[in-house]
Structure formats: C-alpha cells, structure tokens
Design a protein around this motif. Structure first.
Motif, PDB file in Angstrom:
ATOM      1  N   TRP A   1       0.806  -1.217   0.000  1.00 21.44           N
ATOM      2  CA  TRP A   1       0.000   0.000   0.000  1.00 21.44           C
ATOM      3  C   TRP A   1       0.837   1.263   0.000  1.00 21.44           C
TER       4      TRP A   1
ATOM      5  N   PHE B   1      -2.365   6.232   2.483  1.00 21.26           N
ATOM      6  CA  PHE B   1      -1.412   5.444   3.257  1.00 21.26           C
ATOM      7  C   PHE B   1      -0.100   6.218   3.332  1.00 21.26           C
TER       8      PHE B   1
ATOM      9  N   VAL C   1       3.038   1.554   8.739  1.00 18.75           N
ATOM     10  CA  VAL C   1       2.054   2.049   7.778  1.00 18.75           C
ATOM     11  C   VAL C   1       0.852   2.605   8.531  1.00 18.75           C
TER      12      VAL C   1
ATOM     13  N   ILE D   1      -2.989   4.812   8.018  1.00 19.97           N
ATOM     14  CA  ILE D   1      -4.068   5.189   7.110  1.00 19.97           C
ATOM     15  C   ILE D   1      -4.621   6.540   7.542  1.00 19.97           C
TER      16      ILE D   1
END
Length: 668
Positions: free
Chosen positions: A338, A372, A380, A382
């Motif tokens: 992502w 992301f 990571v 969001i």
C-alpha cells in the motif's frame, strides 16, 4: 488459432515495448547454479521433482499429493520454481488434525490446492531473497511470508519460518529448475473466498455481521473472470507488432522491454478490519451499536442524504454500507503493497528525512479514497495528517520544511490477518471512517497518484513492486479488461512497467500508452470534497515520445502536451543558491502551465527528480470538481507513427487551499 506458449507458467510473451528513460545495463537471467549457497545441497542434474522422488523416506506423501494434483510432472520441466516440501511427518500431522484417516481420503481437488499452496512458479526464492520488497506469491495467489528467529538451543542459529508456523528444517537446496525448502508443517491451504475467511474468525464477528447485512459479501465472491480469453491473434486488436525503441538510452541505440499479457483476469480484494475488541473499546458491543455509530459519522459526512437510506442496508448511501465498503479495496495487497515502507525504493530513493512516503487508493465505497503513509521504516498508517511548515534560515538564505504530525492515523498492524485466493485482510488498531474531518481536513492536500495505482488490475497482476528490477518487463492488457481505462481505437496499447531503480521516474514505474494515433482514457480517483482543484500529470520527456491532446471529461485541456525532449515552453532552469530566484523561476514555470517534478524522490545520481530537466509536471486544468462525479483524462496522439508513445508517471489533484497557500506549496 495459434498455440499459446507459456513463459515461466505465468505470462504470455507477446511483444516488445520500451517504457521509460533509462541508462543502466542489465544482465540476463542465468540457469547456472554456481551462485547457490555452498553450504547447502546443489545439483546440476536433479529437478525439483527428482529431488522429491529421490527421498521417499521423507517425501513419499508429498509426492503422492503432487501426483494426484497433477503437479509432479510440472516440477520436472524447465522453469524457476520454489517448492516448500513438507515431510511425511508433516503430512501425517495434517491428516490427523483435519480428520483424514489416510492420503486416500484427500480428493483430487484438495491435492490440487495443497500442491499449488506449496509452489511458487515464477522465481527460485532462496532465503536471502525473501523478506525484502514483497513476499513471494504461491500458485494459489497467496503470499508466502518468511520470518526468522534465533534458536537459543543451538547457539542462536537462525531459524526460518513460512507463514509463522512452518519451520524450514532444510533450506536453499538448489535444483536445475529452482530451489527446494523442506518444512515441518503443511502450509495452511484454503479454497475459501474472502467472506468465508472473515466469517471463520471469531474476533471479527461484529464486522462480519455488518458485511453480511449490507450485502457486500456478494461483491467479494468474485474471483476468476470466465469471459477472459487470451488469443494471440487478437490480443493486440490487430496491432501485434508494436515495438517502441527508446533512443534516449545510455548507449543511444535504445532498449526493448518485453511485454506480457496476464493469462487470467482475476477479481481480488483487501479488507482492513477492526476486531471486536477495538469496537468494544469505543462502546460498540454488537451490530446494532455499530449501525448507530455509522449513522453519527455518515449523517455528518453526507448531510444531503439525510436519514432516507438508514433502513436500506444494501443501498450504497446507507451509513452502514458506506462504513463497511470504505474498509474494502478492489485489489489484493500484502501490508507493504500500500505504500513504500521498506526495501530498496524506501532506503535509496525516497528522501524520507524530509517527507513521508505516501500513496492513495480508491476504495469500494463510491467516490472515496484512502491515504497510506510511512512515517518510519516498516510502519504504515491510514489517513494520517502531517503538515510541512516553511522555515527560512536568515544566515544562509536557505529554505527548509519542518514536518509535524497534526492528526494521528489508523495503524495498519503487523499482526498477520488472513488470506485466501481472492483476498486478504489486515488488522487495524482503531475505527476507520470516511468522516467529515477526513474528507475536509485530512485529505485536503495535494493528492499524488502513482500510475501503478490507477487500476486495481495493476495490483492484481502484481506488476507493482513484485517484479522490481526483474529484466525490463511490462504488462499489457486486453481492451475491456483493464479497470479505470478505456482504449478508444484498436491500435491503442496500454501497459504498466515494473519498477526499475535506474529509471528517472517516481517509484521507478510508469504507464505506457502507444500505437498508431493512440487514444485512451484514464479515470482519475475522486476528490474528497467539492472545490477548485488543479489537475496535473507528471511525466518524463524523450525524443521518442509523442504529442497528445488531453481532455478532462472530453473537454480539451488547452494546447496539446508534448512528451518530447525537451519542451522549450516549460522554462525549466536548475535551482541555484538564491532561494528568491528559485521561487521566481517556479512561478514563471507555473505561469506557463508547468512545474518541476517533486523533491521527495531521488534518482540514480543522488539528486531528486526536481533536479531532472526532462521530468516535469504539466498543469492541465484549474476548475471546480465535485466529489460525487467521475472524471476521465483522455489522451489522443496527434502525430503519426506507431512507435511514438507517452509515459505517464503520476497524476496529481491539488486543492486551491494548497496551490494558493501564501507560504507556497511544499516542493515534495
């Protein structure tokens, strides 16, 4: 009809097409086993099948499964296979745990699944190859995650595990057509599709109940597209011999990129899921409470809906439907897919000291997007919001940008969720919503879409990251089988190249559009809220490129865009020591409709793309865009010749609040 030849059991070698400006020399693949680890078994005679057949004491059960599934013969052929071979003890344990009395109880279909679960068919992965950019993918389209630990009993020797449970008791055994690793547990195999996988997890009972109530389980039941066929006589729409030669290569003679078409067209999905414990931490103890919570979020985010859809859970405007569908992606990606959070691009290309690597994707909730970002290696988040503040050093006259976190995002956890052929799910640490705050605040920023994210089919064919630096590869796509793209004449070819760290392109990849008078449209992802935006494209220029008229929803965006080297209209000048002069030059370029490329990504010579004169951004339009409307960019070649092409690097959508900021838009 001609017979289709399969290359490495996965792709059809269809044509040659060169994509990007490059200046490195690459060596070809070799079948020589001399580079195999010397401390392990190495054979120049035995295939992977021979290796298994030669040791019935350990592998007779696995051999029987391969034979029943019709895969033993495949492992005798030329290829580049990775085989995880469970021992007889591992097979017997699997039979006992699953209620089988003997191998005879295993159906042919189950043997097929078990065989495909233990074979990677596109490359020989030694343990030194795994755990880097992305995980290998087995023949069931499932990721093979390799982890390591130290064995305190044996002088802290390194121990490797596959998918956490299967220990490598013998590794890196090189054979003529790949490598074999011996494991002590069968790798978990499943014929489930994503909804069934979610249903089986007791920690996800509230999420699954909501998924089922909204009817979104039906959307996740697709896998293989039975309408898709690959006929080499028609795959290019009659234009089978396109070959684009790159005349700006290092030797001046150009290089050819091999192009492959996927043998299958697949639908795949990813779910980002909260466990019941995450919901309960917010006072949500059952489905009814989640329904009420969704109303509080989405009534505010979409006030125009009112409450008219509250009881129709399958309507896409229903609050619970919006809530669940925002957790779903129309493509399958492991955690590192992502955003660049590890590996070579992260360590050597992204200027992470100055700017967090970021990526944007459109979700299954209509007209929504998700951001992301990677604030530090292998982490990571969001929809996190960081801000960049300009700082002037009065003594040196230099400008710097200070980064700070304004709003914490949702953490994409490292704990492995679950995976099946058509999907995967990942755990998150908080409730994920597309709220008014996310739409109007968090995502009120310059949004840059790398070209490799513009279609879920780019992700599902694994052209993104998976084949990094593997030859010069491009994946081509049949007309009608590339989501978010339209090809308007039979001559048009669209392909996406694999990442090459030597290419002067953002993230090393790009979309190639070519063919005699090519004509293609790309649906750009949605804007988060209504407002005035600039729509831009980033690209590298070359003397083998074309000139295209660009349209937004079929309205021409000014004069045609030249992708040729070097567009004299851009007014590009190298940055100097005088910051005021640099800003004046940036302003002059903007007045011409151009911008320099970003300063957050490096090139092969240690500078950023901003320092490359052949890398520019073109401002196509500045206009009001609606959050509930689709927008298509159309590119029509106006020059004759089927060897001319355009190389699209990225698309940007930038709100007025950013490009008109008195401090200026950050250069990253």
């Amino acid at each position: 009809m001609k017979k289709i030849n399969i290359f490495r059991n996965k792709w059809l070698l269809a044509m040659g097409c060169c994509l990007l400006t490059m200046g490195a020399v690459f060596s070809s693949c070799s079948d020589d086993d001399s580079d195999a680890p010397l401390t392990f078994y190495s054979s120049v005679r035995l295939t992977a099948a021979d290796f298994i057949e030669a040791d019935d004491a350990r592998f007779s059960d696995f051999k029987a499964i391969l034979e029943k599934g019709n895969y033993l013969g495949m492992l005798k052929t030329y290829g580049h296979y990775t085989v995880f071979a469970p021992t007889n003890e591992a097979i017997q344990q699997y039979l006992t745990e699953n209620g089988y009395s003997s191998l005879d109880d295993l159906t042919k279909e189950l043997c097929d699944t078990l065989s495909r679960t233990h074979i990677v068919s596109d490359k020989a992965y030694f343990t030194t190859d795994m755990g880097g950019e992305v995980s290998p993918v087995n023949m069931n389209d499932n990721y093979i995650n390799m982890t390591s630990d130290s064995d305190v009993v044996n002088n802290n020797a390194v121990v490797f595990y596959v998918n956490e449970n299967s220990r490598l008791i013998q590794r890196d055994d090189s054979v003529t057509n790949g490598v074999v690793h011996v494991i002590d547990h069968v790798i978990k195999a499943s014929n489930d599709l994503l909804p069934a996988l979610l249903e089986k997890n007791p920690k996800l009972s509230i999420f699954y109940q909501a998924l089922k109530l909204t009817g979104l389980t039906d959307s996740l039941m697709k896998y293989k597209d039975e309408t898709y066929t690959l006929d080499p006589d028609s795959a290019m729409g009659g234009n089978k011999n396109i070959q684009v030669i790159n005349r700006t290569g290092g030797d001046g003679k150009g290089l050819t990129t091999r192009t492959y078409f996927p043998l299958e067209h697949k639908y795949m999905f990813t779910a980002f899921v909260e466990t019941d414990s995450v919901y309960k931490a917010h006072g949500i103890n059952d489905l009814d409470a989640l329904i009420e919570y969704a109303k509080t979020i989405y009534h505010e985010a979409y006030p125009e809906d009112g409450s008219q859809y509250d009881n129709d859970y399958k309507d896409r405007r229903n609050p619970l439907n919006r809530f669940i569908s925002y957790h779903l992606m129309p493509c399958k990606g492991d955690r590192e897919y992502w955003v660049n959070c590890m590996g070579e691009l992260y360590t050597s290309k992204f200027l992470v000291e100055d700017y967090d690597p970021e990526e944007y994707f459109e979700t299954l909730a209509p007209h929504t997007l998700m951001r992301f970002s990677c604030p530090k290696a292998d982490e990571v988040y969001i929809n996190q919001k960081e801000v960049y503040t300009r700082k002037e050093n009065t003594s040196t006259g230099k400008t710097t940008w200070k980064k700070s976190i304004e709003q914490q995002g949702i953490h994409l956890l490292k704990e492995k969720g679950g995976e099946c052929s058509n999907g995967i799910y990942h755990y998150i640490d908080d409730i994920l919503v597309y709220s008014k705050n996310v739409r109007n605040n968090v995502l009120n920023r310059r949004i840059r879409y790398d070209s490799s994210t513009l279609s879920p089919d780019f992700i599902n064919t694994r052209i993104r990251y998976y084949y990094m630096n593997k030859d010069f590869m491009m994946f081509g796509f049949k007309h009608g089988y590339l989501a978010n793209f339209k090809m308007h004449n039979e001559n048009t070819f669209v392909g996406c190249g694999n990442e090459q760290t030597s290419w002067v392109h953002y993230q090393g990849s790009g979309v190639c559009i070519t063919g005699e008078r090519f004509d293609a449209s790309i649906k750009i992802p949605p804007v988060p809220h209504d407002g005035t935006y600039e729509v831009r494209i980033g690209y590298s220029q070359g003397d083998d490129r074309g000139i295209a008229q660009v349209y937004l929803n079929n309205v021409a965006c000014g004069i045609p865009v030249s992708f040729r080297i070097v567009d004299s209209n851009a007014g590009w000048e190298a940055d100097g020591d005088d910051e005021e002069e640099n800003r004046a030059n940036d302003k002059a370029m903007r007045n011409r409709g151009f911008m320099k490329a970003m300063a957050s990504y490096g090139t092969r010579n240690g500078t950023s793309l901003r320092d490359q004169s052949n890398c520019v951004r073109r401002i196509l339009v500045r206009q009001f865009l609606r959050a509930d409307q689709d927008y298509w960019l159309r590119f029509r070649q106006i020059l004759p010749g089927n060897q001319l092409y355009m190389s699209l690097d990225y698309v940007e959508v930038c709100p007025k609040e950013v490009y008109d900021d008195p401090e200026g838009e950050n250069p990253f």
